[in-house]
Write an enzyme that holds these catalytic residues in place. Structure first.
Site, PDB file in Angstrom:
ATOM      1  CD  GLU A 138      -1.879  -6.573  -8.332  1.00 35.22           C
ATOM      2  OE1 GLU A 138      -2.405  -6.152  -9.594  1.00 35.22           O
ATOM      3  OE2 GLU A 138      -0.644  -6.127  -8.081  1.00 35.22           O
ATOM      4  CG  HIS A 191      -0.747  -1.288  -2.513  1.00 31.31           C
ATOM      5  ND1 HIS A 191       0.561  -2.141  -1.782  1.00 31.31           N
ATOM      6  CD2 HIS A 191      -0.783  -2.102  -3.306  1.00 31.31           C
ATOM      7  CE1 HIS A 191       1.018  -3.029  -2.298  1.00 31.31           C
ATOM      8  NE2 HIS A 191      -0.124  -3.303  -3.376  1.00 31.31           N
ATOM      9  CD  GLN A 241       1.161  -8.076  -1.330  1.00 32.96           C
ATOM     10  OE1 GLN A 241       0.990  -7.610  -0.187  1.00 32.96           O
ATOM     11  NE2 GLN A 241       1.690  -7.048  -2.285  1.00 32.96           N
TER      12      GLN A 241
END
Length: 193
Positions: free
Chosen positions: A82, A9, A21
């Protein structure tokens, strides 16, 4: 022969701040949106049959840019998320050291293991090659998931370099073997950053 295009991304504020993240749904920032736009222009003239993406916003938005240009639907799958990073999501290295000490990475802080994340990625890709034999499929996902999945699929290739935001990696499956056609390419960002 199935070809898979793996894309990380675009950039987020947390990437810039070097915050972990994980599965926190952090959006693309202005620079990340521009990267996704440049990526979509690169993909405009390439032939792809399907686009899949993580269901997290930063990957979905990156994939949507490509889908809009190519007039293709983007299908999402949570297996492409993720790595789940437990208690360390949202933290910088300095914050982790301050909270848990310099050996923080040795503690059980609820982080998904490398084996678990690679298994998710490989499982999804195996399903894709069964569902779309002899086609070209784009997958927009995240750095750790893509890196660990690639290490499992093409351990014979040199893929140590950290995946860049909006990088393109192409792998090809022939019979029972994977080979890397392109790794971590960001030619579409030349002169931009």
């Amino acid at each position: 022969m199935t070809v898979i295009g793996l894309i990380r991304h675009g950039l987020t504020d947390w990437n810039t701040e070097r915050r972990i993240q994980g599965q926190t749904d952090v959006p693309l920032n202005e620079l990340g949106r521009k990267q996704a736009e440049l990526l979509s222009q690169r993909m405009k003239d390439e032939h792809w049959d399907y686009i899949y993406a993580s269901d997290l916003g930063r990957a979905k938005e990156t994939a949507a840019c490509i889908g809009n240009v190519k007039q293709m639907e983007v299908n999402t799958d949570e297996r492409l998320r993720e790595m789940y990073c437990g208690q360390i999501e949202g933290t910088t290295l300095e914050e982790r050291v301050a909270k848990w000490g310099k050996d923080w990475s040795q503690l059980d802080l609820g982080v998904e293991t490398h084996q678990q994340i690679a298994a998710r990625g490989v499982s999804f890709i195996q399903e894709v090659i069964e569902r779309h034999p002899n086609q070209k499929v784009l997958i927009v996902s995240h750095g750790a998931l893509l890196s660990l999945t690639l290490m499992d699929l093409i351990p014979h290739e040199d893929i140590e370099e950290h995946l860049h935001n909006t990088s393109v990696t192409k792998i090809r499956h022939t019979e029972s073997r994977w080979e890397c056609l392109q790794y971590n390419c960001i030619a579409h960002l030349d002169g931009f950053e």
